[in-house]
Scaffold this active site. Structure first.
Site, PDB file in Angstrom:
ATOM      1  N   ALA A  19       0.835  -1.205   0.000  1.00 33.29           N
ATOM      2  CA  ALA A  19       0.000   0.000   0.000  1.00 33.29           C
ATOM      3  C   ALA A  19       0.866   1.250   0.000  1.00 33.29           C
ATOM      4  O   ALA A  19       0.570   2.231   0.682  1.00 33.29           O
ATOM      5  CB  ALA A  19      -0.925   0.001   1.220  1.00 33.29           C
ATOM      6  N   ARG A  25      -4.174   9.056  -9.131  1.00 32.52           N
ATOM      7  CA  ARG A  25      -5.394   9.118  -9.944  1.00 32.52           C
ATOM      8  C   ARG A  25      -6.642   9.361  -9.100  1.00 32.52           C
ATOM      9  O   ARG A  25      -7.678   9.769  -9.622  1.00 32.52           O
ATOM     10  CB  ARG A  25      -5.538   7.816 -10.742  1.00 32.52           C
ATOM     11  CG  ARG A  25      -4.520   7.691 -11.872  1.00 32.52           C
ATOM     12  CD  ARG A  25      -4.500   6.301 -12.458  1.00 32.52           C
ATOM     13  NE  ARG A  25      -5.803   5.924 -12.995  1.00 32.52           N
ATOM     14  CZ  ARG A  25      -6.119   4.680 -13.347  1.00 32.52           C
ATOM     15  NH1 ARG A  25      -5.232   3.700 -13.198  1.00 32.52           N
ATOM     16  NH2 ARG A  25      -7.318   4.417 -13.838  1.00 32.52           N
ATOM     17  N   ASN A 371     -47.590   6.808  22.583  1.00 29.03           N
ATOM     18  CA  ASN A 371     -47.923   7.467  21.320  1.00 29.03           C
ATOM     19  C   ASN A 371     -47.287   8.853  21.310  1.00 29.03           C
ATOM     20  O   ASN A 371     -47.544   9.675  22.202  1.00 29.03           O
ATOM     21  CB  ASN A 371     -49.436   7.594  21.142  1.00 29.03           C
ATOM     22  CG  ASN A 371     -49.789   8.167  19.779  1.00 29.03           C
ATOM     23  OD1 ASN A 371     -49.919   7.439  18.804  1.00 29.03           O
ATOM     24  ND2 ASN A 371     -49.947   9.486  19.720  1.00 29.03           N
TER      25      ASN A 371
END
Length: 461
Positions: A19, A25, A371
């Site tokens: 790596a 690019r 709720n």
């Protein structure tokens, strides 16, 4: 891929990941191998596959962006530095010190070739322990278009006659369609001895890793190639376009697997998974749904269109969306529901609880059967610290309520619509916090008349 016997159980393994390239690019300050596919750096995809072989040592050869790799990997891999970069053979040589004293097999991988399958790695190691004891095993592939890949000239039995880089190949050699992926398996006692004999007498003036095959052949030691049945797994990622293509391939396969495992994707091409997304059976996913990392979805869940999930857990029978956003720490218990334009973060929605419309639930614990009315928000941040809201079972929170944390709403309590709650509400209580409504008959009519006259006068002027 050629079937081979498994390697001896006692054979230790090391991996070397190259790596050190600059990744020009990509045109990015981020190291090339840290660019993500499915929300995970491509290097981590590769290391996760290699981890299934339980390597004893891992070495990453770095150059440009070494500090980024060190930050990403921590103590999980040794970092060897290649400076200057004089070719792939020279890069592998930089790992010699990190592998001092190691005796076993070495897999040479590439950080920008992230999708090599564990079974392919195992096959390479197995071939290394074949009866003909090859000095080097190379992974080959046959792409639709060989382009400028290096070529492997091999006999019918897989023994390598010669390897050549494209720029050094003759037209006859370029006609060969068996290409070199760059991935190799070598015994540790052979690797650095062969590399020491590699020269840079070639078109690029570099030390090619592939030349260890030619060195071994000159010493009349056999080398072998195995060929992957999936050329995509050795596809390199060197540009943003190639990154996008890799993402597309990964997503396509993940969608197919989700459907094969029993999920319904209404418009598969519009659903995007993360690398670790877990999807159960009988899950329905409508169009334009995005999964970030850390999402687990149980069976019988419905995810409506245009929802975004990250770091969330959905238990059986849950329904969310459309246009729901679940952020890290969101937990939806069985049969709970989050509707359109509801956002949850670090919040638990209890079993059977509902938040159907236009709400923000952050740093909250909502009890079973509660709720949450439209427009409700938990005011969890005071500008310095986050605070928690606790809502009891079966509580009813009226629309357009602001719950200013830290605050606790008791079980079966009711918070009237439009309330701004700053103190705890006991079990079964009603809390109504509103300013007094003031009524002025005729005021609006007089206001409109006055404003119309002003506007008319302004136009006349």
């Amino acid at each position: 891929m050629t079937d081979t016997a498994p390697p001896p159980a006692a054979s230790a393994l090391a991996i070397i990941v190259l790596a050190a390239g600059k990744g020009t690019r990509m045109k990015s300050a981020r190291h090339k191998v840290l660019h993500p596919v499915a929300g995970q750096p491509m290097l981590e995809h590769l290391l996760a596959s290699a981890a299934q072989l339980a390597p004893e040592r891992s070495v990453v050869v770095a150059g440009h962006g070494r500090d980024q790799l060190e930050a990403q990997l921590g103590s999980r891999a040794a970092i060897a530095v290649q400076e200057p970069q004089l070719g792939t053979g020279h890069a592998v040589q930089q790992a010699e010190e990190a592998l001092a004293g190691f005796e076993g097999d070495v897999l040479i991988l590439y950080g920008d070739v992230p999708f090599v399958r564990p079974e392919t790695m195992r096959a390479m190691i197995a071939r290394l322990h074949g009866e003909d004891t090859p000095a080097v095993v190379v992974l080959g592939f046959e792409p639709e278009d060989p382009l400028r890949y290096g070529r492997i000239l091999a006999h019918d039995d897989g023994r390598i006659a010669m390897m050549v880089e494209y720029k050094d190949a003759t037209e006859e050699q370029r006609a060969c369609t068996l290409c070199n992926s760059g991935l190799m398996a070598v015994k540790s006692q052979d690797l650095f001895a062969l590399l020491a004999k590699v020269e840079n007498d070639n078109a690029a003036g570099e030390y090619y890793l592939t030349d260890i095959v030619n060195v071994a052949s000159l010493e009349e030691r056999p080398c072998a190639v195995i060929v992957t049945d999936d050329p995509d797994e050795v596809g390199g990622i060197n540009s943003r376009a190639e990154l996008a293509a890799a993402e597309a391939r990964w997503q396509s396969r993940r969608r197919e697997r989700a459907m094969a495992d029993g999920a319904t994707l209404v418009a598969p091409e519009t659903v995007f998974f993360a690398w670790d997304t877990v999807i159960g059976q009988d899950v329905t996913i409508e169009p334009n749904v995005v999964f970030g990392p850390g999402v687990t979805v149980a069976d019988d869940v419905t995810i409506h269109a245009f929802s975004h999930l990250e770091g969330a857990t959905l238990e059986s029978g849950v329904a969310i969306g459309p246009y729901a956003r679940l952020r890290p720490g969101a937990v939806l218990k069985a049969n709970s529901k989050v509707g359109n334009f509801v956002e949850m973060k670090k919040a638990v929605l209890g079993e059977g609880a509902k938040a159907n419309h236009l709400s923000y639930l952050g740093d909250a614990e909502i009890g079973a059967g509660a709720n949450i009315g439209a427009g409700t928000i938990t005011c969890n941040y005071d500008g310095y610290f986050k605070h928690k809201t606790v809502i009891g079972a079966r509580a009813f929170i009226g629309s357009n309520s602001a719950l200013v944390a830290p605050v606790r709403i008791g079980a079966d309590a009711i918070v009237a619509a439009g309330s701004a709650v700053t103190r705890d509400v006991g079990d079964g209580e009603l809390r109504l916090v509103r300013g007094e409504q003031l009524i002025k008959p005729g005021w609006a009519d007089r206001f409109h008349d006055t404003m119309k006259q002003k506007k008319k006068a302004q136009k006349g002027g």
